[in-house]
Design a protein around this motif. Structure first.
Motif, PDB file in Angstrom:
ATOM      1  N   THR A  52     -49.206   3.808  30.142  1.00 56.20           N
ATOM      2  CA  THR A  52     -48.597   2.958  29.125  1.00 56.20           C
ATOM      3  C   THR A  52     -49.646   2.515  28.107  1.00 56.20           C
ATOM      4  OG1 THR A  52     -48.984   0.844  30.267  1.00 56.20           O
ATOM      5  CG2 THR A  52     -46.983   2.078  30.848  1.00 56.20           C
ATOM      6  N   THR A  53     -49.191   2.301  26.885  1.00 51.55           N
ATOM      7  CA  THR A  53     -50.087   1.915  25.794  1.00 51.55           C
ATOM      8  C   THR A  53     -50.817   0.596  26.071  1.00 51.55           C
ATOM      9  OG1 THR A  53     -48.664   3.081  24.230  1.00 51.55           O
ATOM     10  CG2 THR A  53     -50.206   1.467  23.315  1.00 51.55           C
ATOM     11  N   PRO A  54     -50.129  -0.455  26.544  1.00 52.62           N
ATOM     12  CA  PRO A  54     -50.833  -1.726  26.777  1.00 52.62           C
ATOM     13  C   PRO A  54     -51.942  -1.618  27.822  1.00 52.62           C
ATOM     14  CG  PRO A  54     -48.462  -2.084  26.715  1.00 52.62           C
ATOM     15  CD  PRO A  54     -48.666  -0.604  26.756  1.00 52.62           C
ATOM     16  N   GLU A  55     -51.861  -0.635  28.717  1.00 57.92           N
ATOM     17  CA  GLU A  55     -52.916  -0.443  29.714  1.00 57.92           C
ATOM     18  C   GLU A  55     -54.028   0.469  29.202  1.00 57.92           C
ATOM     19  OE1 GLU A  55     -51.088  -0.249  34.072  1.00 57.92           O
ATOM     20  OE2 GLU A  55     -49.933   0.982  32.666  1.00 57.92           O
ATOM     21  N   LEU A  56     -53.634   1.549  28.516  1.00 57.55           N
ATOM     22  CA  LEU A  56     -54.612   2.566  28.126  1.00 57.55           C
ATOM     23  C   LEU A  56     -55.478   2.144  26.940  1.00 57.55           C
ATOM     24  CD1 LEU A  56     -55.851   5.328  28.549  1.00 57.55           C
ATOM     25  CD2 LEU A  56     -53.981   6.336  27.207  1.00 57.55           C
ATOM     26  N   LYS A  57     -54.877   1.548  25.927  1.00 58.61           N
ATOM     27  CA  LYS A  57     -55.636   1.201  24.718  1.00 58.61           C
ATOM     28  C   LYS A  57     -56.832   0.288  25.002  1.00 58.61           C
ATOM     29  CE  LYS A  57     -53.326   1.660  20.277  1.00 58.61           C
ATOM     30  NZ  LYS A  57     -52.663   0.932  19.174  1.00 58.61           N
ATOM     31  N   PRO A  58     -56.651  -0.811  25.734  1.00 52.05           N
ATOM     32  CA  PRO A  58     -57.796  -1.685  26.006  1.00 52.05           C
ATOM     33  C   PRO A  58     -58.876  -0.999  26.854  1.00 52.05           C
ATOM     34  CG  PRO A  58     -55.725  -2.807  26.476  1.00 52.05           C
ATOM     35  CD  PRO A  58     -55.397  -1.374  26.266  1.00 52.05           C
ATOM     36  N   LEU A  59     -58.452  -0.129  27.753  1.00 52.47           N
ATOM     37  CA  LEU A  59     -59.408   0.579  28.606  1.00 52.47           C
ATOM     38  C   LEU A  59     -60.296   1.492  27.775  1.00 52.47           C
ATOM     39  CD1 LEU A  59     -60.224   0.995  31.584  1.00 52.47           C
ATOM     40  CD2 LEU A  59     -58.562   2.870  31.687  1.00 52.47           C
ATOM     41  N   LEU A  60     -59.695   2.234  26.860  1.00 51.89           N
ATOM     42  CA  LEU A  60     -60.480   3.103  25.978  1.00 51.89           C
ATOM     43  C   LEU A  60     -61.401   2.273  25.090  1.00 51.89           C
ATOM     44  CD1 LEU A  60     -57.676   5.616  24.933  1.00 51.89           C
ATOM     45  CD2 LEU A  60     -59.607   6.094  26.443  1.00 51.89           C
ATOM     46  N   ARG A  61     -60.875   1.152  24.595  1.00 51.32           N
ATOM     47  CA  ARG A  61     -61.683   0.286  23.724  1.00 51.32           C
ATOM     48  C   ARG A  61     -62.890  -0.269  24.470  1.00 51.32           C
ATOM     49  NH1 ARG A  61     -58.054  -3.477  22.692  1.00 51.32           N
ATOM     50  NH2 ARG A  61     -56.840  -2.053  21.400  1.00 51.32           N
ATOM     51  N   GLU A  62     -62.671  -0.613  25.735  1.00 53.82           N
ATOM     52  CA  GLU A  62     -63.766  -1.164  26.559  1.00 53.82           C
ATOM     53  C   GLU A  62     -64.944  -0.205  26.625  1.00 53.82           C
ATOM     54  OE1 GLU A  62     -64.596  -2.409  31.248  1.00 53.82           O
ATOM     55  OE2 GLU A  62     -62.538  -2.093  30.548  1.00 53.82           O
TER      56      GLU A  62
END
Length: 304
Positions: A52-62
């Motif tokens: 899901t986008t809310p899980e994946l986006k922050p992980l990549l940003r981190e």
């Protein structure tokens, strides 16, 4: 004006979705941290990635990584376009939200790529009539993906119905320009093809590039009547650019000559216990960066 490129990597060097004994216990965070540490700008998805986008986006940003693309297990050979569109929509939405360059479509209907008990020689083969019918469905499906905002990149792959140069020739002839071609030198070499021949014939259709090298001694020792694709992987047939028998310099020069701009992705499935992923990621990165520079590419950040 320089051609633009980015360097990405696939998580399969850390954790293989089809062979749990190869990095099955390795956390996704290790893969992401070491991908960034090796110098890569982006990653492709794998089985351990959030869906899901809310899980994946922050992980990549981190980990300061972009989403390059990712594999989609297509079944259009045995499925209707309408049903396949319903299947792909969640992944398409995720990829669009996260800015992926394309959807890597692999045809998995009847595949033996994940069947360790089936030898390489027994993969599915299509008649000209079947390729024609398949091409129509694939073209329609690819048009939908393109209109959605995530172009399709078709992945020829060992153990599938579209494996070698003849298969690719027939598929390209049977499909519209909406069907992009993923170019993978390692799979082509494994299947007995000259990667440069495919490049020269179908270069204008290429919209994504995987860089996988081959250990020639392992390839030469395979028994296609007994060994499966996964057997070949376990024996170490694949490695990163710079560690095998493929010279990537002329390949990248030819890609430059046809004007390809986009991602170059290291994607080499092997045993992480024998080939430490960070060490080999760095080998692949150095090899590709040098070859890209010599071919006139400029590594860029952000949009191409």
């Amino acid at each position: 004006m320089s051609l633009k490129a980015k360097l990405g990597i696939a998580p399969i060097a850390w954790s293989n979705d089809d062979l749990s004994q190869l990095g099955g216990d390795t956390p996704l965070t290790t893969c992401l941290y070491e991908s960034q540490l090796a110098g890569f700008q982006g990653v492709e998805t794998g089985g351990k990635f959030p869906k899901t986008t809310p899980e994946l986006k922050p992980l990549l940003r981190e980990f300061q990584l972009e989403l390059v693309s990712g594999w989609y297990s297509g079944t259009l050979l045995d499925n209707s376009v309408e049903t396949e569109i319903a299947r792909v929509l969640p992944q398409l939405q995720l990829f669009k939200d996260c800015g992926a360059a394309c959807l890597v479509y692999g045809e998995t209907a009847g595949t033996i790529q994940n069947q360790q008990h089936i030898p390489l020689a027994n993969r599915r083969r299509l008649s000209d009539e079947q390729v024609g019918e398949y091409g129509q469905k694939l073209s329609e499906f690819a048009a939908f993906c393109g209109e959605f905002g995530v172009p399709l990149a078709f992945h020829h792959h060992m153990g599938t119905a579209i494996e070698n140069e003849l298969d690719i020739d027939r598929l390209m002839a049977a499909t519209s320009q909406d069907v992009g071609l993923l170019f993978d030198a390692g799979h082509l070499y494994f299947s007995g093809c000259d990667p440069l021949s495919v490049l020269k014939k179908h270069g204008r259709r290429i919209n994504h590039v995987h860089t996988k090298d081959v250990r020639l001694d392992v390839l030469d020792a395979l028994d296609w009547q007994k060994d499966s694709f996964l057997d070949a992987v376990l024996k170490g047939v694949y490695t990163v650019p710079g560690d095998g028998g493929i010279n990537f310099d002329p390949i990248i020069q030819e890609l430059a000559a046809i004007g390809y701009q986009g991602w170059f992705v290291v994607e080499a499935e092997q045993d992480p216990a024998k080939a430490p992923p960070l060490q080999y990621a760095r080998i692949g990165y150095r090899t590709l960066r040098k070859a890209l520079s010599e071919a006139g590419y400029l590594l860029v950040q952000g949009e191409f």
